[in-house]
Design a protein around this motif. Sequence first.
Motif, PDB file in Angstrom:
ATOM      1  N   GLU A  39      36.875  34.232  55.874  1.00 16.49           N
ATOM      2  CA  GLU A  39      37.694  33.046  55.625  1.00 16.49           C
ATOM      3  C   GLU A  39      37.834  32.153  56.854  1.00 16.49           C
ATOM      4  O   GLU A  39      38.630  31.202  56.851  1.00 16.49           O
ATOM      5  N   HIS A  40      37.047  32.419  57.880  1.00 18.38           N
ATOM      6  CA  HIS A  40      37.084  31.574  59.073  1.00 18.38           C
ATOM      7  C   HIS A  40      36.646  30.155  58.697  1.00 18.38           C
ATOM      8  O   HIS A  40      35.723  29.972  57.890  1.00 18.38           O
ATOM      9  N   PRO A  41      37.279  29.126  59.250  1.00 20.78           N
ATOM     10  CA  PRO A  41      36.917  27.748  58.878  1.00 20.78           C
ATOM     11  C   PRO A  41      35.439  27.415  59.064  1.00 20.78           C
ATOM     12  O   PRO A  41      34.869  26.661  58.262  1.00 20.78           O
ATOM     13  N   ALA A  42      34.799  27.973  60.085  1.00 20.55           N
ATOM     14  CA  ALA A  42      33.377  27.679  60.293  1.00 20.55           C
ATOM     15  C   ALA A  42      32.523  28.284  59.186  1.00 20.55           C
ATOM     16  O   ALA A  42      31.537  27.678  58.739  1.00 20.55           O
ATOM     17  N   VAL A  43      32.886  29.489  58.728  1.00 17.60           N
ATOM     18  CA  VAL A  43      32.156  30.128  57.631  1.00 17.60           C
ATOM     19  C   VAL A  43      32.381  29.351  56.340  1.00 17.60           C
ATOM     20  O   VAL A  43      31.434  29.038  55.605  1.00 17.60           O
ATOM     21  N   LYS A  44      33.630  29.009  56.066  1.00 16.79           N
ATOM     22  CA  LYS A  44      33.926  28.264  54.844  1.00 16.79           C
ATOM     23  C   LYS A  44      33.246  26.899  54.858  1.00 16.79           C
ATOM     24  O   LYS A  44      32.726  26.439  53.835  1.00 16.79           O
ATOM     25  N   GLY A  45      33.217  26.248  56.017  1.00 16.46           N
ATOM     26  CA  GLY A  45      32.567  24.948  56.104  1.00 16.46           C
ATOM     27  C   GLY A  45      31.076  25.032  55.834  1.00 16.46           C
ATOM     28  O   GLY A  45      30.504  24.184  55.138  1.00 16.46           O
TER      29      GLY A  45
END
Length: 262
Positions: free
Chosen positions: A62-68
């Motif tokens: 759920e890290h923002p970089a992964v989600k992005g």
Amino acid sequence: MDKSHLLTDMEMVGFLVNGYHLLELDLPEGLNERIAGRLDELDHNPGDAIAEEVPELWQAVEHPAVKGALVSLLGEDYEVQGHRHWHCKQPHTGHMSWHQDSTNSRDTRIDRLLGLFYPTDITPEMGPTIIVPGTQFRNAPTDRMATYTNIHGQVPMVVKAGTFALTHYDLWHGTAANRTSLKRHMIKFLFRRVRDNRAPTWNHDPEAMDVPTAWGGKRDDPKNVLSFGNPIGVGQSDHYKERQIRWKCWNNLLGVADATDR
């Protein structure tokens, strides 16, 4: 979502050409060590329940970089699938043969991705995952692939702790032998597209492809990388076929699947 975490045109093109994208996550201090410690203590492989056994893994997913990156490649309402697996490469164990996780049909859609999370530094001696860039559009019988040894252009995933690799579901991969006394941890997640794009879901520049084609030359822009990128130096005939597939993938991602290929 913070658009700064979405991929750029060059990063999207890089994925279509190479079949993978690496993210080095800025996770909370000590999180990687806690995850690795929990994995070291497990006395069985819980299969799909690995994230229940080690719930800290969700902080990576759920890290923002992964989600992005996932929004960019699979759309805003992508799905985290139920299957996941802890790949623990035991000390002093041999290599894993080349394989694909799916039956390759040279699909012109980006519908499923593998997510590979590494909570520790991975050295060349620890049995890293090895990928062959650009092979996501190549089909080969598994029994034949298993006879291959080193392949020109192969890339060992020698990465830092906290790296999250997104790969095309059909990318050729295997592992090297673990020649150390350490366990090598990798946790695999699966992600799926829910619906087709109607517009780009990444940081797209509408003028990115409005540049001259660099016939016979090299230029580091999205159009020419998509057209001429050749990560493992395949022959001309194969390259022409793969270039057509890449452009169809690109048009699908733009939401204009019926557009003329470049």
